[in-house]
Design a protein around this motif. Structure first.
Motif, PDB file in Angstrom:
ATOM      1  N   UNK A 123      -1.768  -0.152 -23.958  1.00 52.71           N
ATOM      2  CA  UNK A 123      -2.241  -1.270 -23.132  1.00 52.71           C
ATOM      3  C   UNK A 123      -2.979  -0.716 -21.922  1.00 52.71           C
ATOM      4  N   UNK A 124      -3.962   0.126 -22.148  1.00 56.72           N
ATOM      5  CA  UNK A 124      -4.670   0.793 -21.065  1.00 56.72           C
ATOM      6  C   UNK A 124      -5.411  -0.180 -20.178  1.00 56.72           C
ATOM      7  N   UNK A 125      -5.623   0.225 -18.933  1.00 56.49           N
ATOM      8  CA  UNK A 125      -6.342  -0.587 -17.981  1.00 56.49           C
ATOM      9  C   UNK A 125      -7.741  -0.059 -17.739  1.00 56.49           C
ATOM     10  N   UNK A 126      -8.288   0.693 -18.716  1.00 54.60           N
ATOM     11  CA  UNK A 126      -9.666   1.151 -18.561  1.00 54.60           C
ATOM     12  C   UNK A 126     -10.600  -0.052 -18.488  1.00 54.60           C
ATOM     13  N   UNK A 127     -11.676   0.056 -17.742  1.00 55.38           N
ATOM     14  CA  UNK A 127     -12.624  -1.058 -17.698  1.00 55.38           C
ATOM     15  C   UNK A 127     -13.194  -1.332 -19.073  1.00 55.38           C
ATOM     16  N   UNK A 128     -13.408  -2.588 -19.402  1.00 53.68           N
ATOM     17  CA  UNK A 128     -13.902  -2.953 -20.730  1.00 53.68           C
ATOM     18  C   UNK A 128     -15.319  -2.450 -20.939  1.00 53.68           C
ATOM     19  N   UNK A 129     -16.102  -2.381 -19.864  1.00 54.02           N
ATOM     20  CA  UNK A 129     -17.465  -1.844 -19.956  1.00 54.02           C
ATOM     21  C   UNK A 129     -17.682  -0.883 -18.798  1.00 54.02           C
TER      22      UNK A 129
END
Length: 769
Positions: free
Chosen positions: A112-118
């Motif tokens: 459930x990473x919080x990396x930016x979607x773009x």
């Protein structure tokens, strides 16, 4: 004295400590496909107690740096889903470290990473698909329609302001649009959109989309199937089966697909010719189309070890198509009716394509070699039967036959290695094309033609990327040589035969300003005419309209300057392009009769083009909206009926996608898109909009999935345009059965994606074929 000894001992310890800590340990992490592995944990441990010394995470390029000592220490590298690796620090530069996928680690793990979607990553705009609402979109085709900067127009994919892209899936080029439908959205890790391709890509490639899939799970035999049943006006269906066998380094994979589709289309066209008299032609037509697709592929891949692998793939398709076009045309001169035509036109076309592609991927120390070779054969035969009844002229009943045979042989080699704080790449690419086009009608009003085109292409390129702190810079040069020889009736035509030598530079600088990531690009691109646009065939549309290629077409050039910024869920892109010798459709007089028009491609004069895009993707609990707004404007003028006309009305593009996570982990998608009216090339486009509705649910740990989809819910996705050329103005409208309902069922059993690493060769030449 005792105090002095203690002081000296403390100073020696401090000096020793500073001496040991002055060493910088660096390296780069890659995955099984030799792609950079970002956000991995890199920890420096002391020996023998494994005490923590220092730690960091790898950057987006996979690189890392640690401050430590070279004595009695070890580096531990770990990332979710990969085997943990330990590396000695005997050398300050531990080089490239490849992490191996460990499927057993993912049994009970949900990332459930919080990396930016773009986000901006080097030369690409990367959108994360895994564990996002887009993972439930359906197919890769559905996913691309939601990616920032990408426009899905019917079944075609375009990058805003850059036209149709070259698309890769795990490094292998997509050969036809059906491959995007074969790939499930749940299998996609991320999508990279490259709006300014560098020197490694052919200079005719204006944009690239790279799709990376989720890492394979398990070994042994696996398969997945996809069944689609839908209705527009007619019922259509598709059946597809993918299979895969993996054991250690061996990988065998294949696919079989059958597609049966029917559609209809209503067209109206009004053509006004402003010569000495006003000539008006009004045509209404109904087109019925039926096609099948028989497709398959078989491939093998073998990984000798972490550094060497090779493989091949055979891809074939056969598409028979029958099209019937019934039309009515009236001809008036100065508003007086002179003739009426009723035409029944039936065309049978059979298209066969075979592709054999192979690759080798190897590395020796810091050096890496990628070699790809392709052989492509395409054959198309088309039979046309025309029955034309006229009120005031002779009737015409005739047939035409067109045989096209194309062969492509291509090879590409790329050598790369880390250099200083970046990477050096260089290589070469060659392609040889042999194409014959035989067109016969046995009618006096249509010329037969027998043309042949031999084309040899060679290219060399070099590209260097470097990091200076938080700034990344890349510069590349690509040299291309093309020798084209054109023959008519076996005789070489010197004027249509050409040789080109071009140099294409590219520059990229990426840097942050606080939390905002920015990238500036410059590149020069070329658009070569498609082979069908170069042939001399004059094809019959009706008594007053013909269509042909143009052997005198010149390539078109574009100089791009681009600015791309990204901040969390906000992405902004600005593009400027100077276009020279653009290839556009024009209507001219055919022969000596002003009543007969010829549609063909011609080179236009230079003009300027501006493109902008804003993409907003926030998140509100289980609601995931995405809003994209774009604009495209050209500074173009032309001479129409002796006067200069400006065609500079901008076109707006809006997309509002809405994804909602329902109970029981079902997903509801409601998407709206709208293109405003405005000018493109020598056309004025009417506005068009549509609304799509979808419902997705998976079962039994994602082994089964069902998607209900309604495209163009309100049946509004029709198109209209006005084209001006010379002394002719053509108004066209198309009404298609764009509203359709479909049910897609997927079943997966022990699926494992192929490890195939080939990237193909001669990509731009394949698209021209």
């Amino acid at each position: 004295m005792k105090t002095l000894r203690k002081t000296l001992l403390l100073l020696c310890m401090l000096a020793s400590s500073f001496g040991l800590s002055a060493q910088t340990i660096s390296g780069k992490l890659v995955d099984e496909q030799n792609q950079p592995l970002p956000y991995a944990n890199v920890v420096l441990l002391s020996l023998p107690d494994s005490a923590f010394v220092s730690g960091t995470i790898s950057g987006e390029d996979g690189a890392f740096k640690l401050e430590g000592t070279l004595k009695k220490q070890i580096v531990r590298i770990s990332s979710i889903g990969y085997n943990t690796v330990y590396k000695s620090t005997q050398s300050a530069d531990i080089g490239i470290v490849q992490l191996q996928w460990n499927a057993t680690q993912l049994g009970e793990v949900v990332v459930k990473g919080d990396l930016p979607k773009t986000r901006i990553k080097d030369d690409a705009l990367v959108t994360t698909i895994q564990n996002s609402p887009l993972a439930h979109a359906g197919t890769a085709n559905d996913v691309l329609g939601h990616v920032p900067g990408v426009i899905k127009n019917g079944e075609s994919i375009e990058v805003l302001g850059k036209g149709s892209p070259i698309i890769y899936i795990n490094g292998r080029q997509v050969r036809n649009a059906s491959e995007l439908d074969q790939l499930s959205s749940a299998s996609i890790k991320d999508v990279e959109v490259i709006t300014m391709p560098g020197a490694q890509y052919d200079a005719s490639v204006n944009s690239v989309i790279r799709i990376k899939t989720v890492k394979p799970v398990g070994e042994g035999f696996g398969f997945n199937s996809r069944t689609v049943l839908g209705v527009a006006y007619y019922i259509y269906g598709l059946e597809e089966l993918n299979f895969n066998y993996r054991k250690n380094g061996f990988d065998l994979f294949g696919m079989l697909e059958y597609d049966n589709n029917r559609d209809r289309q209503n067209n109206t066209m009004v053509q006004n010719t402003y010569s000495k008299s006003l000539i008006n032609q009004a045509t209404s037509s109904r087109r019925f189309n039926q096609s099948q697709l028989y497709a398959g592929k078989l491939g093998m891949n073998y990984m000798f070890d972490d550094r060497h692998s090779l493989g091949f793939i055979y891809d074939f398709s056969y598409r028979p198509t029958t099209t019937r076009n019934d039309s009515y045309t009236s001809l008036s001169v100065d508003e007086l009716l002179e003739n009426e035509l009723t035409t029944a036109d039936t065309t049978d076309m059979r298209n066969r394509q075979h592709l054999v592609s192979g690759y080798y991927n190897g590395s020796w120390g810091k050096w890496q070699l990628d070699v790809n070779a392709d052989v492509l054969w395409n054959n198309q035969d088309k039979d046309q039967q025309v029955n034309e009844m006229a009120t005031d002229t002779d009737n015409r009943i005739f047939s035409t036959d067109n045989q096209v045979d194309s062969r492509l042989y291509a090879a590409k080699a790329v050598v790369s290695r880390p250099l200083w704080n970046g990477k050096l790449s260089f290589g070469t690419e060659w392609s040889f094309i042999r194409r014959t086009d035989l067109y016969t009608s046995q009618e006096s009003f249509i010329n037969d033609s027998d043309t042949k085109l031999n084309e040899d292409n060679g290219a060399g390129f070099v590209e260097l990327s470097q990091r200076f702190g938080k700034v990344t810079a890349m510069v590349g040069f690509r040299y291309e040589h093309m020798d084209s020889r054109y023959y008519e009736g076996g005789k070489k035509m010197e004027e249509q035969s050409r040789t080109y030598d071009n140099l294409f530079p590219s520059v990229m600088v990426s840097f942050p300003i606080r939390d905002v990531r920015m990238r500036v690009n410059y590149t020069r691109k070329i658009t070569r005419p498609a082979f069908s646009q170069l042939n001399g065939n004059v094809q019959y549309i009706n008594r007053y309209t013909y269509q042909s290629g143009n052997p005198y077409l010149q390539p078109s050039y574009r100089d791009y300057v681009s600015l791309l910024t990204n901040y969390r869920w906000l992405t902004v892109m600005l593009d400027y392009a100077h276009v020279s010798d653009y290839i556009m459709s024009v209507y001219t007089q055919y022969g000596d009769d002003p009543e007969v028009a010829l549609l063909q491609k011609q080179n236009a004069k230079s003009y300027h083009e501006l493109t902008g895009m804003v993409n907003i993707a926030p998140k509100f609990g289980k609601y995931h909206p995405v809003l994209m707004a774009g604009v495209r404007a050209q500074l173009f003028d032309m001479v129409f009926c002796g006067e200069t006309v400006k065609l500079d009305n901008p076109i707006g593009i809006f997309r509002f996608n809405n994804a909602y996570n329902l109970p029981f982990d079902a997903w509801l998608n409601l998407d709206f898109s709208w293109r405003t009216k405005g000018n493109a090339e020598n056309m004025y486009l009417e506005d068009t909009w549509q609304c799509d509705l979808g419902l997705y649910k998976s079962f039994n740990n994602d082994k089964w999935s069902v998607k209900l989809q309604c495209n163009d819910l309100f049946s509004t996705a029709n198109s209209g345009m006005v084209l001006r050329s010379d002394i002719r103005e053509i108004t066209m409208k198309k009404v298609l059965d764009t509203r359709n309902f479909s049910v897609t069922v997927r079943y997966k059993f022990n699926t494992a994606k192929s490890k195939y690493k080939g990237t193909g060769a001669g990509d731009s030449q394949k698209s021209r074929m």
